[in-house]
Scaffold this motif. Structure first.
Motif, PDB file in Angstrom:
ATOM      1  N   GLU A   8      -0.626  -1.278 -10.933  1.00 51.94           N
ATOM      2  CA  GLU A   8      -0.592  -0.818  -9.548  1.00 51.94           C
ATOM      3  C   GLU A   8      -0.358   0.689  -9.416  1.00 51.94           C
ATOM      4  O   GLU A   8      -0.376   1.220  -8.319  1.00 51.94           O
ATOM      5  N   ASN A   9      -0.123   1.387 -10.529  1.00 49.39           N
ATOM      6  CA  ASN A   9       0.144   2.822 -10.478  1.00 49.39           C
ATOM      7  C   ASN A   9      -1.138   3.593 -10.770  1.00 49.39           C
ATOM      8  O   ASN A   9      -1.597   3.638 -11.904  1.00 49.39           O
ATOM      9  N   PRO A  10      -1.736   4.236  -9.755  1.00 51.40           N
ATOM     10  CA  PRO A  10      -2.993   4.956  -9.967  1.00 51.40           C
ATOM     11  C   PRO A  10      -2.899   6.074 -11.011  1.00 51.40           C
ATOM     12  O   PRO A  10      -3.899   6.439 -11.609  1.00 51.40           O
ATOM     13  N   TYR A  22     -10.106   6.056 -12.623  1.00 50.87           N
ATOM     14  CA  TYR A  22     -10.772   5.143 -11.710  1.00 50.87           C
ATOM     15  C   TYR A  22     -12.227   5.528 -11.546  1.00 50.87           C
ATOM     16  O   TYR A  22     -12.585   6.705 -11.596  1.00 50.87           O
ATOM     17  N   TYR A  72      -6.548  10.318  -8.474  1.00 54.29           N
ATOM     18  CA  TYR A  72      -5.660   9.167  -8.291  1.00 54.29           C
ATOM     19  C   TYR A  72      -5.059   9.095  -6.895  1.00 54.29           C
ATOM     20  O   TYR A  72      -4.739   8.027  -6.395  1.00 54.29           O
ATOM     21  N   VAL A  98      -7.136   6.839  -4.563  1.00 55.44           N
ATOM     22  CA  VAL A  98      -7.274   5.407  -4.867  1.00 55.44           C
ATOM     23  C   VAL A  98      -6.670   4.508  -3.783  1.00 55.44           C
ATOM     24  O   VAL A  98      -7.341   3.583  -3.308  1.00 55.44           O
ATOM     25  N   PRO A  99      -5.416   4.729  -3.337  1.00 55.63           N
ATOM     26  CA  PRO A  99      -4.877   3.848  -2.287  1.00 55.63           C
ATOM     27  C   PRO A  99      -5.696   3.901  -0.996  1.00 55.63           C
ATOM     28  O   PRO A  99      -5.863   2.888  -0.321  1.00 55.63           O
ATOM     29  N   ARG A 143      -8.837   1.818  -1.534  1.00 54.68           N
ATOM     30  CA  ARG A 143      -8.486   0.395  -1.438  1.00 54.68           C
ATOM     31  C   ARG A 143      -8.338  -0.027   0.019  1.00 54.68           C
ATOM     32  O   ARG A 143      -8.795  -1.103   0.418  1.00 54.68           O
ATOM     33  N   GLU A 144      -7.699   0.820   0.820  1.00 54.34           N
ATOM     34  CA  GLU A 144      -7.529   0.500   2.242  1.00 54.34           C
ATOM     35  C   GLU A 144      -8.882   0.487   2.949  1.00 54.34           C
ATOM     36  O   GLU A 144      -9.137  -0.379   3.795  1.00 54.34           O
ATOM     37  N   ARG A 181     -10.418  -2.798   2.183  1.00 55.72           N
ATOM     38  CA  ARG A 181      -9.780  -3.882   2.950  1.00 55.72           C
ATOM     39  C   ARG A 181     -10.277  -3.902   4.394  1.00 55.72           C
ATOM     40  O   ARG A 181     -10.363  -4.949   5.021  1.00 55.72           O
TER      41      ARG A 181
END
Length: 173
Positions: free
Chosen positions: A52-54, A59, A81, A84-85, A88-89, A92
């Motif tokens: 879970e740690n970018p 990536y 990095y 990345v979150p 992902r959002e 989603r």
């Protein structure tokens, strides 16, 4: 060389799936052979890699698109990095592949936070009163305006004014 290839792209049953053109974000490590013959994995991590740690992974983002009736694989690697979150959002929230790719390209072209922007010689100029620590000038430079004079003086607090002026001068672009 990648240790992990997104398995989604290897499966035949995805030929008509929306994932084929939507794309996927995946983590991988790079294997490099050094001059001394040893092999190392990048990015290097002390201890266990946290999934879970970018910061513990490189990536990439893969997708396929139809070109002249034929599916072609596309990818972008070495995604920063910090993006990345956000990617992902976006996934989603069902963002389009084009929006995600555009975001990744912008994230990859951003100047690092410690680099100083270079203004063109014909950039507009400005005088800043009550300069403070330099935040206004930083914003001006990012907007393409060249601050030429900055004034910070408070006669009731000369030590504070001196400290602010020193901070401002050391941050000056």
């Amino acid at each position: 060389m990648s240790l992990a290839t997104p398995e989604k792209f290897l499966e035949d049953d995805l030929k008509h799936s929306p994932l084929r053109s939507q794309g996927c974000l995946y983590q991988y490590t790079e294997i490099k052979k050094l001059q001394d013959g040893s092999t190392v994995h990048y990015p290097r991590v002390i201890g266990e890699r946290d999934p879970e740690n970018p910061k513990h992974w490189r990536y990439g983002y893969n997708w396929e698109e139809k070109v002249n009736g034929v599916w072609k694989g596309r990818s972008i690697g070495s995604i920063p990095y910090g993006a990345v979150p956000l990617i992902r959002e976006m996934q989603r929230q069902s963002a389009t592949k084009d929006d995600i790719v555009a975001f990744i390209k912008r994230a990859k072209t951003r100047t690092p936070p410690n680099s100083k922007p270079v203004l063109p010689t014909n950039a507009p100029t400005a005088v800043v009163l009550f300069a403070g620590g330099g935040g206004v000038e930083t914003g001006m430079v990012q907007a393409g305006i060249r601050p030429v004079v900055a004034v910070e003086h408070d006669p009731s607090k000369p030590e504070l004014s001196a400290a602010i002026a020193h901070t401002h001068h050391s941050q000056r672009l």
